[in-house]
Motif scaffolding. Structure first.
Motif, PDB file in Angstrom:
ATOM      1  N   TYR A 142      30.379  14.864  25.052  1.00 25.15           N
ATOM      2  CA  TYR A 142      31.472  15.449  26.481  1.00 25.15           C
ATOM      3  C   TYR A 142      32.249  13.654  26.436  1.00 25.15           C
ATOM      4  O   TYR A 142      31.471  12.665  26.183  1.00 25.15           O
ATOM      5  N   LYS A 196      20.149  17.759  33.027  1.00 26.31           N
ATOM      6  CA  LYS A 196      19.541  19.183  32.916  1.00 26.31           C
ATOM      7  C   LYS A 196      20.739  19.731  31.878  1.00 26.31           C
ATOM      8  O   LYS A 196      19.980  20.394  31.703  1.00 26.31           O
ATOM      9  N   GLU A 197      21.829  18.994  31.533  1.00 24.34           N
ATOM     10  CA  GLU A 197      22.938  19.449  30.827  1.00 24.34           C
ATOM     11  C   GLU A 197      23.414  18.846  29.794  1.00 24.34           C
ATOM     12  O   GLU A 197      23.953  18.808  28.955  1.00 24.34           O
ATOM     13  N   ASN A 198      21.568  17.856  29.888  1.00 22.08           N
ATOM     14  CA  ASN A 198      21.170  17.145  28.164  1.00 22.08           C
ATOM     15  C   ASN A 198      23.174  16.149  27.904  1.00 22.08           C
ATOM     16  O   ASN A 198      23.141  15.954  26.564  1.00 22.08           O
ATOM     17  N   LYS A 199      23.657  15.345  29.338  1.00 22.33           N
ATOM     18  CA  LYS A 199      24.407  14.641  29.089  1.00 22.33           C
ATOM     19  C   LYS A 199      24.173  13.312  29.562  1.00 22.33           C
ATOM     20  O   LYS A 199      24.537  12.507  28.736  1.00 22.33           O
TER      21      LYS A 199
END
Length: 252
Positions: free
Chosen positions: A58, A39-42
């Motif tokens: 990240y 959901k955080e596109n990581k």
């Protein structure tokens, strides 16, 4: 979740089963963490685990990355030391591969070493005090990133501008013919860019997990360096372009 991201950045893919064993948590917990990171596109969810997105946004803290691919990084560091000569003025960039150069520095005389990474600085201080090399250590002070352990900002760049450097040894989060040399951090990228520009000869020090990877911030084209030091050979399809660009690829 930072440990999951560190594993993902090192390998490009993680599985629920492996993470459950490594972290000693349930598969349900792992899946929940993977969903949150997605959901955080990581990462991208795939069957059985997750993979890197098109590029990574990240980076795990320095202390967590330091042990990943440690044997490969050590070989790269030792090979880089072979390319350092007495009386050289060298600059050392940020990273967990770069520190293996300082950790293996031996039998060198009258070096001038310019460094902006705190962990590399500490290693150099201990090696010099122990008599493994002689010369000067110059720290590029500035604002400290306490996660990634490097100095950056205008003060750092201003001091760097005063030096003429023989050889730079610079890390990267990604080295790619298509996408250039990339990092996660804009400030780090700006520092490495200036190191590259101030140096007569530039060496990129990477382990195999950085080959073909694209991170967020490009600080140089692939052909702006003289040498790549890596624990493996380059991809076969790169060899002709590397040769045309006069880039030597040194396998550690």
């Amino acid at each position: 979740m930072s440990m999951i991201l560190a594993e993902l950045n090192a390998k490009g893919r993680v599985t629920v089963n492996e993470l459950s064993e490594q972290l000693n948590v349930s598969k349900v917990t792992v899946r929940r963490d993977l969903d949150a990171l997605s959901k955080e596109n990581k990462l991208l969810i795939v069957h059985g685990g997750g993979i890197k997105p098109n590029f990574t946004l990240y980076e795990a803290p320095y202390s967590q990355r330091n042990s990943i691919h440690i044997q490969e990084k050590q070989r790269v560091g030792m090979k880089a030391v072979e390319l350092i000569d007495d009386y050289d003025v060298i600059a050392m960039g940020v990273g967990t591969t770069t520190i293996q150069i300082s950790n293996h520095l031996l039998n060198k005389k009258n070096l001038t070493i310019i460094v902006g990474c705190i962990q590399v600085l500490n290693s150099l201080i201990e090696r010099k005090k122990a008599g493994y090399f002689t010369g000067r250590i110059i720290f590029l002070g500035g604002e400290i990133d306490t996660d990634q352990m490097f100095a950056s900002g205008s003060m750092t760049i201003d001091l760097l501008e005063k030096f003429y450097i023989d050889k730079a040894f610079i890390g990267a989060n990604g080295y790619s013919i298509a996408h250039g040399i990339t990092t996660y951090h804009i400030d780090e990228g700006n520092l490495l860019r200036r190191m590259l520009e101030r140096s007569n000869k530039v060496h990129i020090v990477i382990d195999h997990s950085k080959i073909g990877v694209k991170s967020m911030y490009k600080y140089a084209d692939y052909n702006e360096v003289d040498c790549v030091i890596c624990d493996t050979e380059p991809p076969a399809e790169w060899k002709e372009k590397l040769a045309r660009a006069n880039i030597s690829w040194v396998k550690a």
